[in-house]
Design a protein around this motif. Sequence first.
Motif, PDB file in Angstrom:
ATOM      1  N   PHE A 100      91.882 -22.163  -8.088  1.00 46.32           N
ATOM      2  CA  PHE A 100      91.931 -23.057  -9.243  1.00 46.32           C
ATOM      3  C   PHE A 100      90.657 -23.011 -10.090  1.00 46.32           C
ATOM      4  O   PHE A 100      90.410 -23.919 -10.891  1.00 46.32           O
ATOM      5  CB  PHE A 100      92.231 -24.487  -8.784  1.00 46.32           C
ATOM      6  CG  PHE A 100      93.552 -24.603  -8.077  1.00 46.32           C
ATOM      7  CD1 PHE A 100      94.738 -24.510  -8.785  1.00 46.32           C
ATOM      8  CD2 PHE A 100      93.602 -24.757  -6.705  1.00 46.32           C
ATOM      9  CE1 PHE A 100      95.957 -24.593  -8.140  1.00 46.32           C
ATOM     10  CE2 PHE A 100      94.823 -24.837  -6.048  1.00 46.32           C
ATOM     11  CZ  PHE A 100      96.005 -24.760  -6.764  1.00 46.32           C
ATOM     12  N   SER A 101      89.838 -21.979  -9.928  1.00 52.55           N
ATOM     13  CA  SER A 101      88.654 -21.796 -10.784  1.00 52.55           C
ATOM     14  C   SER A 101      89.088 -21.176 -12.108  1.00 52.55           C
ATOM     15  O   SER A 101      89.022 -19.965 -12.300  1.00 52.55           O
ATOM     16  CB  SER A 101      87.621 -20.898 -10.095  1.00 52.55           C
ATOM     17  OG  SER A 101      87.116 -21.515  -8.957  1.00 52.55           O
ATOM     18  N   THR A 102      89.569 -22.022 -12.994  1.00 55.57           N
ATOM     19  CA  THR A 102      90.101 -21.537 -14.274  1.00 55.57           C
ATOM     20  C   THR A 102      89.412 -22.177 -15.472  1.00 55.57           C
ATOM     21  O   THR A 102      89.787 -21.916 -16.605  1.00 55.57           O
ATOM     22  CB  THR A 102      91.607 -21.834 -14.369  1.00 55.57           C
ATOM     23  OG1 THR A 102      91.817 -23.248 -14.235  1.00 55.57           O
ATOM     24  CG2 THR A 102      92.378 -21.121 -13.272  1.00 55.57           C
ATOM     25  N   GLU A 103      88.398 -23.000 -15.207  1.00 54.99           N
ATOM     26  CA  GLU A 103      87.748 -23.736 -16.289  1.00 54.99           C
ATOM     27  C   GLU A 103      86.459 -23.037 -16.719  1.00 54.99           C
ATOM     28  O   GLU A 103      85.616 -22.710 -15.886  1.00 54.99           O
ATOM     29  CB  GLU A 103      87.463 -25.173 -15.854  1.00 54.99           C
ATOM     30  CG  GLU A 103      88.737 -25.938 -15.504  1.00 54.99           C
ATOM     31  CD  GLU A 103      88.441 -27.282 -14.878  1.00 54.99           C
ATOM     32  OE1 GLU A 103      87.499 -27.369 -14.059  1.00 54.99           O
ATOM     33  OE2 GLU A 103      89.143 -28.248 -15.194  1.00 54.99           O
ATOM     34  N   ILE A 104      86.316 -22.810 -18.005  1.00 53.57           N
ATOM     35  CA  ILE A 104      85.152 -22.118 -18.555  1.00 53.57           C
ATOM     36  C   ILE A 104      84.138 -23.148 -19.047  1.00 53.57           C
ATOM     37  O   ILE A 104      84.472 -24.020 -19.853  1.00 53.57           O
ATOM     38  CB  ILE A 104      85.561 -21.198 -19.730  1.00 53.57           C
ATOM     39  CG1 ILE A 104      86.642 -20.202 -19.277  1.00 53.57           C
ATOM     40  CG2 ILE A 104      84.346 -20.458 -20.287  1.00 53.57           C
ATOM     41  CD1 ILE A 104      86.207 -19.258 -18.197  1.00 53.57           C
ATOM     42  N   ALA A 107      86.422 -15.257 -18.908  1.00 48.65           N
ATOM     43  CA  ALA A 107      87.504 -15.857 -19.700  1.00 48.65           C
ATOM     44  C   ALA A 107      88.629 -14.846 -19.907  1.00 48.65           C
ATOM     45  O   ALA A 107      89.822 -15.184 -19.817  1.00 48.65           O
ATOM     46  CB  ALA A 107      86.968 -16.346 -21.039  1.00 48.65           C
ATOM     47  N   GLU A 108      88.265 -13.597 -20.167  1.00 47.85           N
ATOM     48  CA  GLU A 108      89.268 -12.537 -20.354  1.00 47.85           C
ATOM     49  C   GLU A 108      90.017 -12.273 -19.045  1.00 47.85           C
ATOM     50  O   GLU A 108      91.242 -12.079 -19.042  1.00 47.85           O
ATOM     51  CB  GLU A 108      88.571 -11.259 -20.827  1.00 47.85           C
ATOM     52  CG  GLU A 108      89.515 -10.111 -21.126  1.00 47.85           C
ATOM     53  CD  GLU A 108      88.754  -8.869 -21.568  1.00 47.85           C
ATOM     54  OE1 GLU A 108      88.325  -8.091 -20.686  1.00 47.85           O
ATOM     55  OE2 GLU A 108      88.564  -8.698 -22.787  1.00 47.85           O
ATOM     56  N   ASP A 109      89.290 -12.287 -17.929  1.00 45.48           N
ATOM     57  CA  ASP A 109      89.908 -12.065 -16.621  1.00 45.48           C
ATOM     58  C   ASP A 109      90.929 -13.156 -16.304  1.00 45.48           C
ATOM     59  O   ASP A 109      91.999 -12.884 -15.750  1.00 45.48           O
ATOM     60  CB  ASP A 109      88.818 -12.031 -15.547  1.00 45.48           C
ATOM     61  CG  ASP A 109      89.360 -11.778 -14.149  1.00 45.48           C
ATOM     62  OD1 ASP A 109      90.176 -10.859 -13.998  1.00 45.48           O
ATOM     63  OD2 ASP A 109      88.960 -12.496 -13.215  1.00 45.48           O
ATOM     64  N   LEU A 110      90.613 -14.387 -16.681  1.00 44.92           N
ATOM     65  CA  LEU A 110      91.517 -15.505 -16.426  1.00 44.92           C
ATOM     66  C   LEU A 110      92.707 -15.505 -17.379  1.00 44.92           C
ATOM     67  O   LEU A 110      93.767 -16.048 -17.066  1.00 44.92           O
ATOM     68  CB  LEU A 110      90.757 -16.832 -16.540  1.00 44.92           C
ATOM     69  CG  LEU A 110      89.773 -17.113 -15.407  1.00 44.92           C
ATOM     70  CD1 LEU A 110      88.890 -18.306 -15.752  1.00 44.92           C
ATOM     71  CD2 LEU A 110      90.512 -17.370 -14.095  1.00 44.92           C
ATOM     72  N   ALA A 148      92.803 -19.531 -18.472  1.00 46.40           N
ATOM     73  CA  ALA A 148      91.471 -20.049 -18.798  1.00 46.40           C
ATOM     74  C   ALA A 148      91.558 -21.237 -19.742  1.00 46.40           C
ATOM     75  O   ALA A 148      92.357 -21.261 -20.665  1.00 46.40           O
ATOM     76  CB  ALA A 148      90.628 -18.944 -19.439  1.00 46.40           C
ATOM     77  N   ARG A 149      90.715 -22.221 -19.495  1.00 44.31           N
ATOM     78  CA  ARG A 149      90.573 -23.322 -20.442  1.00 44.31           C
ATOM     79  C   ARG A 149      89.124 -23.771 -20.449  1.00 44.31           C
ATOM     80  O   ARG A 149      88.420 -23.745 -19.431  1.00 44.31           O
ATOM     81  CB  ARG A 149      91.493 -24.482 -20.108  1.00 44.31           C
ATOM     82  CG  ARG A 149      91.154 -25.280 -18.875  1.00 44.31           C
ATOM     83  CD  ARG A 149      92.152 -26.394 -18.662  1.00 44.31           C
ATOM     84  NE  ARG A 149      91.790 -27.262 -17.552  1.00 44.31           N
ATOM     85  CZ  ARG A 149      90.986 -28.318 -17.668  1.00 44.31           C
ATOM     86  NH1 ARG A 149      90.436 -28.617 -18.827  1.00 44.31           N
ATOM     87  NH2 ARG A 149      90.705 -29.065 -16.603  1.00 44.31           N
ATOM     88  N   ILE A 150      88.662 -24.166 -21.620  1.00 42.57           N
ATOM     89  CA  ILE A 150      87.294 -24.664 -21.770  1.00 42.57           C
ATOM     90  C   ILE A 150      87.244 -26.103 -21.277  1.00 42.57           C
ATOM     91  O   ILE A 150      88.081 -26.918 -21.642  1.00 42.57           O
ATOM     92  CB  ILE A 150      86.830 -24.599 -23.232  1.00 42.57           C
ATOM     93  CG1 ILE A 150      87.020 -23.184 -23.761  1.00 42.57           C
ATOM     94  CG2 ILE A 150      85.410 -25.084 -23.368  1.00 42.57           C
ATOM     95  CD1 ILE A 150      85.842 -22.312 -23.825  1.00 42.57           C
ATOM     96  N   ILE A 151      86.259 -26.424 -20.436  1.00 39.04           N
ATOM     97  CA  ILE A 151      86.133 -27.782 -19.915  1.00 39.04           C
ATOM     98  C   ILE A 151      85.743 -28.737 -21.051  1.00 39.04           C
ATOM     99  O   ILE A 151      84.892 -28.432 -21.874  1.00 39.04           O
ATOM    100  CB  ILE A 151      85.072 -27.825 -18.807  1.00 39.04           C
ATOM    101  CG1 ILE A 151      85.448 -26.875 -17.665  1.00 39.04           C
ATOM    102  CG2 ILE A 151      84.906 -29.241 -18.276  1.00 39.04           C
ATOM    103  CD1 ILE A 151      84.416 -26.790 -16.567  1.00 39.04           C
TER     104      ILE A 151
END
Length: 343
Positions: free
Chosen positions: A124-128, A329-332, A336-339
Motif C-alpha cells: 500500500f505504499s502508493t502515496e507520493i 510516481a511513474e512506477d506506481l 500513485a497519489r500525492i499526499i
Amino acid sequence: MDTVINNIIARISILKGGKYSIEVDVITPSGFGRFASPLEADPMLYLVEAYRGVSEVDEIIGPELIGFDSQDQELIDSYLWEIDGTEDFSHVGANTALAISIAVAKAASNSKGIPLYRYIGGTFSTEIPVPMVEFGRDENFRYLAVVRDITEIRDVLDGIVKIEEFAKTCTLEELSEASELASEELGIDVGLGLVQLKPFELEELLGIVENNNVAYIKPLSDEEEVYLELMAETHGVFIDGENLFRAKDILDRRYYNALSIKPINFGTLTDVYNIVNDAKSEKITPIMAEATFESADEALVHLAVGLKSPAVILNKDSLVKMNELIRIAEDLGERARIITFEG
C-alpha cells in the motif's frame, strides 16, 4: 538463503561541501545494497575519523553481521546499538550505523526484486510526498517552495521557476509577492517555506508569518513559548518543531504540527521508522529532510514514500532525489497519489 549477508564493505565517501563520510556495501547471494551516509551541520568527522569508521566496519561490525538475514532489519539495527554500547552511537558513529542500516534494507529489497519504498512500506505504499524545495536564502531565512495543491511533482519546479522569474531579489517581501503571482499564473497555490537562520523577537516573527504568503516555518528557537504562540496565532501553516524536539525532546501537537526528520539524527532505519510513527500518533506531520551534507543517494525519497511521509525537504540541486521521486510516481502509475499536505 538468498537474503543472508555474505559480506559488508566500507569505504570513504565525499559528500556535498567536501565533507568525508562512510559508504557501506552489503552483499547477499542474490542482492546488493549501498548507502553513503549524510552528515548534519558542523560535522566533526574529518578524514582520520572517517578512516576509523571504515576500519570499525571492516574489522568489527561487518564480521559480526555476516550470517544475519538482511530481512531482519529490526534485529540487525538493535544489534548495531548493542555493538556500539552508547546512547547516541558516539562509539561507532551515527553515520556508520545509518550507512549499514540502510544498505542492509537496500540489499534485502534488491534480493526480493522490489524497490526500496515497497520493501519498507509494503503493497500500500502508493502515496507520493510533496517535495518542498529550497531555492534561495539570505541572512534571515532559507526559502522553500511549498505547493499546497500539487497534482504533479513538476508543479513544484514550475512554481520555483515562476517565483524566480517574478522576484528581482531574494528577500522575503519580494519572494512573498512573487509566490502569489506564481499562484495566479500557474493556477496552483504556491506558498513560501521559511527556515529561520537568525533570531527574531516573537512579535516580529508572528508578523512575518501573518503578513506574508507563508505555508511553513521552522523557528530557530528552542523555547516552548515561541511554538505555543505560533500555533495559536496562525492557521493553515506548518510549524516545524525540529529545534524544540532536538533540544528538549518535546513531541507534542500543542507546540508544533510538523517535524522535519533527518535520518542521520536518529540512528538506524528502525529508529527513523519509530520517530515517524511517534509523530503520527501525536497528529504531527513527519517531513523527511535532507541533512546539511548529502550524497547523491536516492534512498531518502524511498524512505519518504515507504514511511508515508506527506512531504520531503530537498535542496534545489538534489536532482537525483527529485528524478527518483518522479520515477517512483511513474512506477506506481495510476495507483500513485500525492499526499494531502495541509497545515
